[in-house]
Structures are given as structure tokens and as C-alpha cells.
Design a protein around this motif. Structure first.
Motif, PDB file in Angstrom:
ATOM      1  N   VAL A  39      11.315   2.631  11.180  1.00  0.00           N
ATOM      2  CA  VAL A  39      11.389   2.943   9.689  1.00  0.00           C
ATOM      3  C   VAL A  39      12.477   4.173   9.441  1.00  0.00           C
ATOM      4  O   VAL A  39      12.391   4.586   8.458  1.00  0.00           O
ATOM      5  CB  VAL A  39      10.082   3.183   9.017  1.00  0.00           C
ATOM      6  CG1 VAL A  39       9.236   2.009   9.057  1.00  0.00           C
ATOM      7  CG2 VAL A  39       9.419   4.375   9.469  1.00  0.00           C
ATOM      8  N   SER A  40      12.904   4.690  10.474  1.00  0.00           N
ATOM      9  CA  SER A  40      14.080   5.695  10.416  1.00  0.00           C
ATOM     10  C   SER A  40      13.401   7.027   9.695  1.00  0.00           C
ATOM     11  O   SER A  40      14.185   7.630   9.156  1.00  0.00           O
ATOM     12  CB  SER A  40      15.228   5.339   9.582  1.00  0.00           C
ATOM     13  OG  SER A  40      15.682   4.050   9.850  1.00  0.00           O
ATOM     14  N   ASN A  80       7.029  -0.951  -6.554  1.00  0.00           N
ATOM     15  CA  ASN A  80       5.997   0.132  -7.322  1.00  0.00           C
ATOM     16  C   ASN A  80       6.672   1.638  -7.069  1.00  0.00           C
ATOM     17  O   ASN A  80       6.221   2.463  -7.711  1.00  0.00           O
ATOM     18  CB  ASN A  80       4.534   0.011  -7.255  1.00  0.00           C
ATOM     19  CG  ASN A  80       4.131  -1.355  -8.027  1.00  0.00           C
ATOM     20  OD1 ASN A  80       2.928  -1.525  -7.708  1.00  0.00           O
ATOM     21  ND2 ASN A  80       5.003  -1.779  -8.867  1.00  0.00           N
ATOM     22  N   ASN A  81       7.111   1.855  -5.639  1.00  0.00           N
ATOM     23  CA  ASN A  81       7.529   3.170  -5.294  1.00  0.00           C
ATOM     24  C   ASN A  81       8.776   2.972  -4.611  1.00  0.00           C
ATOM     25  O   ASN A  81       9.024   1.696  -4.060  1.00  0.00           O
ATOM     26  CB  ASN A  81       6.228   3.763  -4.525  1.00  0.00           C
ATOM     27  CG  ASN A  81       5.984   3.337  -3.569  1.00  0.00           C
ATOM     28  OD1 ASN A  81       6.244   1.894  -3.009  1.00  0.00           O
ATOM     29  ND2 ASN A  81       5.588   4.153  -2.329  1.00  0.00           N
ATOM     30  N   ASP A  82       9.301   4.091  -4.358  1.00  0.00           N
ATOM     31  CA  ASP A  82      10.697   4.220  -3.405  1.00  0.00           C
ATOM     32  C   ASP A  82      10.393   3.890  -2.246  1.00  0.00           C
ATOM     33  O   ASP A  82      11.267   3.410  -1.397  1.00  0.00           O
ATOM     34  CB  ASP A  82      11.120   5.744  -3.731  1.00  0.00           C
ATOM     35  CG  ASP A  82      12.024   5.699  -4.937  1.00  0.00           C
ATOM     36  OD1 ASP A  82      12.382   4.665  -5.444  1.00  0.00           O
ATOM     37  OD2 ASP A  82      12.342   7.011  -5.207  1.00  0.00           O
ATOM     38  N   GLU A  83       9.469   4.289  -1.532  1.00  0.00           N
ATOM     39  CA  GLU A  83       9.032   4.188   0.020  1.00  0.00           C
ATOM     40  C   GLU A  83       9.189   2.486   0.279  1.00  0.00           C
ATOM     41  O   GLU A  83       9.569   2.145   0.946  1.00  0.00           O
ATOM     42  CB  GLU A  83       7.850   4.544   0.336  1.00  0.00           C
ATOM     43  CG  GLU A  83       7.971   6.047   0.882  1.00  0.00           C
ATOM     44  CD  GLU A  83       8.865   6.304   1.965  1.00  0.00           C
ATOM     45  OE1 GLU A  83       8.751   5.764   2.967  1.00  0.00           O
ATOM     46  OE2 GLU A  83       9.800   7.182   1.743  1.00  0.00           O
ATOM     47  N   SER A  84       8.641   1.766  -0.711  1.00  0.00           N
ATOM     48  CA  SER A  84       8.532   0.100  -0.599  1.00  0.00           C
ATOM     49  C   SER A  84       9.909  -0.138  -0.852  1.00  0.00           C
ATOM     50  O   SER A  84      10.333  -1.242  -0.308  1.00  0.00           O
ATOM     51  CB  SER A  84       7.567  -0.369  -1.607  1.00  0.00           C
ATOM     52  OG  SER A  84       6.255   0.080  -1.391  1.00  0.00           O
ATOM     53  N   VAL A 127       0.864  -1.329   0.058  1.00  0.00           N
ATOM     54  CA  VAL A 127       0.055  -0.076   0.031  1.00  0.00           C
ATOM     55  C   VAL A 127       0.776   1.318  -0.052  1.00  0.00           C
ATOM     56  O   VAL A 127       0.489   2.101   0.652  1.00  0.00           O
ATOM     57  CB  VAL A 127      -1.125   0.013   1.184  1.00  0.00           C
ATOM     58  CG1 VAL A 127      -2.119   0.913   0.894  1.00  0.00           C
ATOM     59  CG2 VAL A 127      -1.467  -1.396   1.580  1.00  0.00           C
ATOM     60  N   TRP A 128       2.004   1.180  -0.704  1.00  0.00           N
ATOM     61  CA  TRP A 128       2.873   2.408  -0.899  1.00  0.00           C
ATOM     62  C   TRP A 128       3.735   2.502   0.226  1.00  0.00           C
ATOM     63  O   TRP A 128       4.519   3.513   0.575  1.00  0.00           O
ATOM     64  CB  TRP A 128       2.077   3.673  -1.397  1.00  0.00           C
ATOM     65  CG  TRP A 128       1.232   3.806  -2.339  1.00  0.00           C
ATOM     66  CD1 TRP A 128      -0.156   3.901  -2.466  1.00  0.00           C
ATOM     67  CD2 TRP A 128       1.653   3.408  -3.857  1.00  0.00           C
ATOM     68  NE1 TRP A 128      -0.380   3.914  -3.593  1.00  0.00           N
ATOM     69  CE2 TRP A 128       0.443   3.447  -4.592  1.00  0.00           C
ATOM     70  CE3 TRP A 128       2.814   3.069  -4.493  1.00  0.00           C
ATOM     71  CZ2 TRP A 128       0.358   3.349  -6.041  1.00  0.00           C
ATOM     72  CZ3 TRP A 128       2.763   2.931  -6.159  1.00  0.00           C
ATOM     73  CH2 TRP A 128       1.470   3.072  -6.670  1.00  0.00           C
ATOM     74  N   GLN A 129       3.720   1.928   1.589  1.00  0.00           N
ATOM     75  CA  GLN A 129       4.204   2.085   2.821  1.00  0.00           C
ATOM     76  C   GLN A 129       5.219   1.584   3.145  1.00  0.00           C
ATOM     77  O   GLN A 129       5.398   0.280   2.843  1.00  0.00           O
ATOM     78  CB  GLN A 129       3.132   1.957   3.971  1.00  0.00           C
ATOM     79  CG  GLN A 129       1.651   2.492   3.685  1.00  0.00           C
ATOM     80  CD  GLN A 129       1.555   3.656   4.402  1.00  0.00           C
ATOM     81  OE1 GLN A 129       2.042   4.166   5.360  1.00  0.00           O
ATOM     82  NE2 GLN A 129       1.018   4.731   3.643  1.00  0.00           N
ATOM     83  N   ARG A 130       6.410   2.213   3.735  1.00  0.00           N
ATOM     84  CA  ARG A 130       7.633   1.793   4.090  1.00  0.00           C
ATOM     85  C   ARG A 130       7.486   0.686   5.157  1.00  0.00           C
ATOM     86  O   ARG A 130       8.048  -0.389   4.918  1.00  0.00           O
ATOM     87  CB  ARG A 130       8.483   2.869   4.553  1.00  0.00           C
ATOM     88  CG  ARG A 130       9.987   2.472   4.810  1.00  0.00           C
ATOM     89  CD  ARG A 130      10.842   3.751   5.308  1.00  0.00           C
ATOM     90  NE  ARG A 130      10.709   4.970   4.591  1.00  0.00           N
ATOM     91  CZ  ARG A 130      11.819   5.838   5.007  1.00  0.00           C
ATOM     92  NH1 ARG A 130      12.598   5.733   5.953  1.00  0.00           N
ATOM     93  NH2 ARG A 130      11.755   6.891   4.059  1.00  0.00           N
ATOM     94  N   ALA A 131       6.680   0.852   6.159  1.00  0.00           N
ATOM     95  CA  ALA A 131       6.564   0.022   7.273  1.00  0.00           C
ATOM     96  C   ALA A 131       6.074  -1.177   6.893  1.00  0.00           C
ATOM     97  O   ALA A 131       6.538  -2.346   7.109  1.00  0.00           O
ATOM     98  CB  ALA A 131       5.529   0.562   8.476  1.00  0.00           C
TER      99      ALA A 131
END
Lengths: 325, 339
Positions: free
Chosen positions: B254-255, A230-234, A204-208
Motif C-alpha cells: 500500500v506504499s 467515504n474517506n481518502d484512504e479508501s 473499514v476505512w482501510q487502504r489495503a
């Protein structure tokens, strides 16, 4: 207790006033001074609070200055009903053309109805509408999402030497960017019989979420040679999970967006490729397209502003673009 | 059914039912884990049961888990808190701003900022509900929307990174390390610690008794001398406080403080509490249940991802489990009332 409540109320009111003031400032700066006989273009932006979008807005402003047209830019605050009202106002003001950053591509039809009735051409940007709406636009200015996916696929396939196991981390399922980017990536990977997509799932685009997902995949114990997100955060989330278990060195990682954070990760050698969507270029092209539309010139259905691949040796160049030294 | 005919069996069935009522949800967790342990056997060893995987599950559940502790209190009073996810984002961003390396401030400052802000935001939720008589659904909905906006406003939409090492340690560090084989991550310690405190407060103190009293019968609580308004504000503030701890853990993990973080966390937290047996009617619920509920969601996510189940199915299954838990809960309550 009453006193505390009162204090809270004061804080809230002050904060509100502060936010209000900021809004006003932005609205003022968005207006370029009018001169006689200038074209007047109304720009319905989706949101002023989005860093990436702010580069597109800069593109509008610079292009307007270069072409000597007057622009009025308003903030739709990510609410399609607010945007609808702003379009009404543009039509009442009698603008010559409208540039629309659609908040919801599904609810564009009524906006187009009104603009058509008033004989005002509409240029939409960034978010690709479906066929019936697309055909009614003067042109759509945007970047092809599939192209971004292909750029990732090509870069990773080359790094892998045409052989290896790849996992794909999706953005929000059903989002046009998720669909397009994934499709583009797979189109390229399918050309390499030695490359297998072993798992795909959403962050869901989320880093966590990407971090947890990657942890679980690592734990599952299958081989992973590359991650395409699909995106940089991921991509960042995946890199963090791999780093945690000392596997980062062995896995190639690709993202999209070229955010400052991702570029920083790339600089540290943790992400291998990302793709830049040219916000400024999209904004600039819109003004050109709008002027041409008013002059009755033929425009292509889609004006493509290409994604640019970003490799580690270009990191500083792109960081400078974000104003990061 | 005739009561006389079933008289003889009553004693035995009653015991089974009491056992299932008390331990049912834990049995579900154990059953699920056992199933996943078997399904993930690879080369004679179960991947699911590997130490690192168990640690992963605990760490992955800690943020939602900490939020869910507070949400449990709120739901027990008969309320609801929709603001947790947005508060995680807003508080995480503000805390991250204070925790940036360039300022080099001691780690306690960003933590204090976060905790104070969480407590305050929660108190505003509670005050809107208690003093202005706005339903908690609406009061916390307002907070949910505004807090998300504040997050974007203060960060201009981009992540706040370059946090101090000590701050990052709160999310990424671990103690009791013995090489790669044994370690306990800090987020897990924080989760367990807060769960113990929350359990103690709820089951052993007047604060806890009032919380149940409010949800059971607010009128009666008032007549018995509970300062209803004050207690409501405190409960929401406590939930906000716990949310801010979750915000610090997530941000450190997540920094980066991210305005888009914590999306839908409120729903996961509510689901954890409800799966754990907290009744949305108020008056019923335990911290132990909520912890188990949180673990059920985390185990499910982990297991399905280990197995490579498509994410469409993951979502469907998650929905089914939540609804099943509530259906079982209502059936159980109806039976009790029927007696």
C-alpha cells in the motif's frame, strides 16, 4: 536467556519513561497561564495522538489567546471512562464551561448529568450525539457529514456529465460518518437518472481493504466510471487498484478528509476531488461558543463548520495547511 | 448402536472418514471454488477462474496467510497470539520510516529493522507467558494494545509514505512476467516460500516436534527433557518474525506505513488456522491446513465481492464458516476420543 530478558525489560522501562516525559510536556504546553478574573474553560479532548485532532487543539489554543480566556486541556486517550474522570476533575476545579470531544457519544449522558448538576454549560464538538443528549448541550460544533457526501456527489456528477456507473466504498459500517456521507452522496446521485450506483461495500476505512475490494470489482468486469469513497484512504486504495490495471485514466475518484497523502495523489492526478473537514475552525468556534454560553447568550443547537471541497487546483494551498511543502 | 451389528461396515466407513478427515477442508475449498466458478460465468467465461482473479486471490491472502503460519505454531502449543494485527501496524510504520526515499538507504535495512523488531516483540510475548506465567491471551493482549499505541506515537497518527521504489517492489512487483497475461506477484512468492519453510520446520525438525509436544502435554514434554520455557519463547518469536514479514509486504503493497493498518488481522489469522484444522486445544494442526484455511477466507471474500453480495451477508457468512469449521473439528475429536 536471563540477560536477554533483562535487556528487554530495560528497553521497555526506558520506552515507558520516554513516553511519560512526552506526555508531561504536552500537558504543560496545553495549559495557558492564568490571569485574574479570566474565564476558565476545561477541554476534554478525545486523543492527543491524532494528527487531525491536533489541528482542532490548535484552534482551541489560538481562540483562547484571542479571547483572553484560560483553558485546561486534557487527553482522554480514547477511553470514555478516563474522560468521565477528567470531567469530574473539571467540575471539582470549578471551571466555567466544558468543551467535550466525546469519545463515545452513547456514553455522554452521565457526563451531562454531572455538569448540569453543577450548572456548567457543555459544548460538544465533532462527534454528533443523539437527540436527547444533543438537546442538553449549550451547542454542538461540528461539520455535517451528509454535506461532505453531497459535495462528493455533486463533483462526481458534474465530472460524469450526469451519466455513468458509480461504486461507493464505505467506511466502517454504522459509523456516523459512513452513514451520513453515504446518504449525502446518494441524495445527489439520485437526482441524476443517468447515474447508477452499481456496487457498494466496506473497506473499514482501510487502504489495503479498499485495494482488494477494488481489485475484485474490476475483475467482476462491470463498467465503472467513478469511485466515491467515504474517506481518502479508501480512495487511495481504489486508485492503486485501478492504476495497477491501467484503468486509472478512465475513472473519476472522490474521497473525504484531504489528508496529505490524498492531496499528493491529487497532485499526481490520481484522485479528482476530496473534502476538507476544518478541524481548526471547529476548535476555534468551540471557544467562542463556550464564552457565549457562560454569558447566557442563546446558541443554535448545531453550530455548523462547513466542509470545504478540494479540487486539484487548490492542492498546494491545502498541503501547506498540513505543513507539507 | 451395537458394535457387533456395525462390524461389517466398519472397514468401508472408516476409509471414507479417514479420507474426509485428511482432505476435508481441501474438499471444501475445491467445492467453494467450483461453485463460484459456475456462479460467475459471464459470456461463456468464468470470471472467478480468470488468471488475474486467481492471482488477485493469492495476493490478497498473502499478508494474512504469512501471519497465520506463525499463529498456527502458537496455537499448536496451546497458546494464542492476539498481537499480530497491531504488530503489523507498528512494525510496518517503523520499517516505513527507515524505507523513506529521503534517506535513500538500501532496502535491506528497513527489512532487517522489521524482522528484528518482529522477532523481539514475539520473544517478549513468549517470555511474558513462559517466564512470568501470564496466560498467552493476556500477554499478547497487552502487546496488541501497546504496539498499536507505539504505532500512533511514532507516526503521530499519520501514514508514512514516499518509500523507496525497491521497497515498494516487495509488495507491488512481480516476476515471470509475460505481458498482462502471466505474472507472479512478489507477495505470493514470499507467502509460498514462507509456507514451505514453516511446513518443513513443523513436520521435519525437532523444533516442530517440540511444538506439538508442548500442545499435546506440556508436563510430558518437560519430563522428556524439552526446555519448555525456551521453546515457548522461540515459538512466539517465530510467530513475531513471520508477522514482521507480513508487515513489510503490506507496507510495501500500500506504499505506506500506517498506524491504523492490520485492524483485526489477528482474528483473520486465527480463523485461517482454525478453519484449516488447527485445534485451539493445542497439539493438532498443519501448515497445509492453514494455507487452505487462508485461501478459503480469501476465496470467499473474492467470490462474494465478484457476485456483489451485500457486505452484511459477507460478514454473516464468514462467521458461520468459522464456527462450522470449529464445530466439525470438535465433533471429529470427540469421535476419536469415543473410540
Amino acid at each position: 536467556m536471563k540477560r536477554i530478558l533483562l535487556a528487554l525489560l530495560v528497553v521497555v522501562v526506558l520506552a515507558g519513561a520516554f513516553i511519560g516525559c512526552q506526555r508531561q510536556e504536552e500537558a504543560e504546553t496545553a495549559e495557558v497561564e492564568p490571569a485574574a478574573e479570566q474565564l476558565h474553560i476545561g477541554i476534554a479532548a478525545a486523543s492527543f495522538d491524532d494528527k487531525w485532532m491536533s489541528y482542532m487543539h490548535e484552534g482551541f489554543e489560538v481562540a483562547a489567546e484571542d479571547a483572553d480566556v484560560r483553558i485546561t486541556m486534557v487527553d482522554g486517550r480514547n477511553d470514555s471512562s478516563i474522560q468521565q474522570g477528567q470531567i469530574d476533575t473539571f467540575i471539582t476545579q470549578g471551571v466555567d464551561a466544558i468543551i467535550l470531544v466525546p469519545i463515545q457519544v452513547q456514553s455522554m449522558a452521565p457526563i451531562l448529568d454531572e455538569a448540569e448538576a453543577a450548572g456548567i454549560p457543555v459544548v460538544a464538538v465533532n462527534r454528533l450525539p443523539a437527540e436527547p443528549e444533543l438537546n442538553r448541550l449549550a451547542t454542538f460544533v461540528g461539520s455535517n457529514e451528509e454535506f461532505a457526501g453531497r459535495v462528493q456527489g455533486e463533483a462526481i456528477a458534474e465530472m460524469l456529465g450526469g451519466e455513468g456507473d458509480v461504486v461507493i466504498i464505505w467506511g466502517e459500517i454504522g459509523h456516523p460518518a459512513q452513514i451520513g456521507r453515504t446518504k449525502g452522496t446518494k441524495e445527489i446521485l439520485d437526482q441524476y437518472p443517468g447515474i447508477n450506483v452499481v456496487r457498494e461495500d466496506t473497506s473499514v476505512w482501510q487502504r489495503a481493504n479498499a485495494l482488494s475490494l477494488m481489485e475484485n470489482w474490476i475483475q467482476a468486469g462491470f463498467n465503472i466510471d467513478a469511485v466515491i469513497a467515504n474517506n481518502d484512504e479508501s480512495a487511495i486504495g481504489a486508485a492503486m487498484a485501478l492504476e495497477q490495471v491501467g484503468m486509472l485514466e478512465d475513472v473519476f475518484i472522490a474521497g473525504v478528509d484531504a489528508t496529505p497523502d490524498a492531496l499528493q495523489f491529487m497532485k499526481e492526478g490520481k484522485i479528482d476531488v476530496t473534502v476538507f473537514q476544518d478541524a481548526y475552525g471547529q476548535g476555534y468556534a468551540c471557544i467562542d461558543a463556550a464564552i457565549k454560553a457562560v454569558n447566557g447568550e442563546e446558541l443554535p443547537q448545531i453550530t455548523d463548520i462547513p466542509f470545504l471541497p478540494v479540487m486539484p487546483d487548490q492542492v498546494d494551498e491545502f498541503l501547506a495547511l498540513w505543513g507539507v511543502e | 448402536m451395537s458394535t457387533i451389528a456395525s462390524e461389517g461396515a466398519t472397514k468401508r466407513t472408516f476409509n471414507v472418514r479417514a479420507f474426509v478427515n485428511r482432505w476435508g477442508i481441501l474438499l471444501v475449498l475445491i467445492g467453494m471454488s467450483a461453485l463460484l466458478a459456475i456462479l460467475t460465468i459471464d459470456g461463456g467465461q468464468s470470471i472467478f477462474l480468470k488468471f488475474r482473479n486467481i492471482v488477485n486471490i493469492l495476493r490478497q491472502s498473502s499478508v494474512i496467510g504469512i501471519i497465520a503460519l506463525g499463529v498456527t505454531y502458537v496455537i499448536i502449543t496451546g497458546g494464542i497470539d492476539l498481537s499480530s494485527g497491531s504488530l503489523v501496524a507498528m512494525i510496518g510504520c517503523l520499517s516505513a520510516i527507515v524505507a523513506r526515499e529521503i534517506y535513500g538507504l538500501p532496502v535491506i535495512l528497513p527489512i532487517i529493522v522489521a524482522l528484528a523488531l518482529g522477532f523481539l516483540a514475539g520473544a517478549v510475548n513468549g517470555a511474558l507467558h513462559a517466564k512470568f506465567k501470564i496466560p498467552p491471551f493476556i500477554a499478547t493482549l497487552g502487546m496488541m494494545v501497546s504496539a498499536r499505541g507505539v504505532g500512533f506515537l511514532i507516526t503521530k497518527g499519520r501514514p508514512i509514505d514516499n518509500l523507496t521504489q525497491t521497497y515498494q517492489y516487495l509488495g507491488q512487483g512481480s516476476i515471470l512476467e509475460f505481458g498482462q497475461n502471466f505474472f507472479v506477484p512478489i507477495p505470493v512468492i514470499i507467502f509460498l516460500l514462507m509456507a514451505l519453510i514453516a511446513h518443513f520446520l513443523l513436520s521435519q525438525t525437532r523444533f516442530g516436534k517440540y511444538t506439538y509436544a508442548l500442545g499435546g502435554n506440556e508436563q510430558a514434554a518437560y519430563i522428556c527433557g524439552v526446555n519448555v520455557d525456551r521453546h515457548k519463547i522461540l515459538v512466539y518469536a517465530w510467530a513475531g518474525f513471520l508477522t514482521s514479514i507480513a508487515a513489510v509486504v503490506l507496507t510495501a503493497r500500500v506504499s505506506a506505513g500506517q498506524p491504523s493498518a492490520g485492524l483485526m488481522y489477528e482474528l483473520d489469522a486465527i480463523a485461517s488456522a482454525v478453519i484449516g484444522g488447527t485445534s485451539l486445544q493445542g497439539g493438532i494442526g498443519t501448515i497445509g491446513g492453514t494455507v487452505v484455511g487462508t485461501l478459503i477466507i480469501a476465496v470467499m471474500n473474492n467470490g462474494l465481492q465478484l457476485l456483489g453480495v451485500s457486505s452484511y451477508w459477507q460478514q454473516i457468512l464468514k462467521g458461520v464458516i468459522i464456527v462450522t469449521a470449529v464445530v466439525l473439528d470438535t465433533m471429529r475429536n470427540r469421535k476419536k476420543m469415543g473410540k
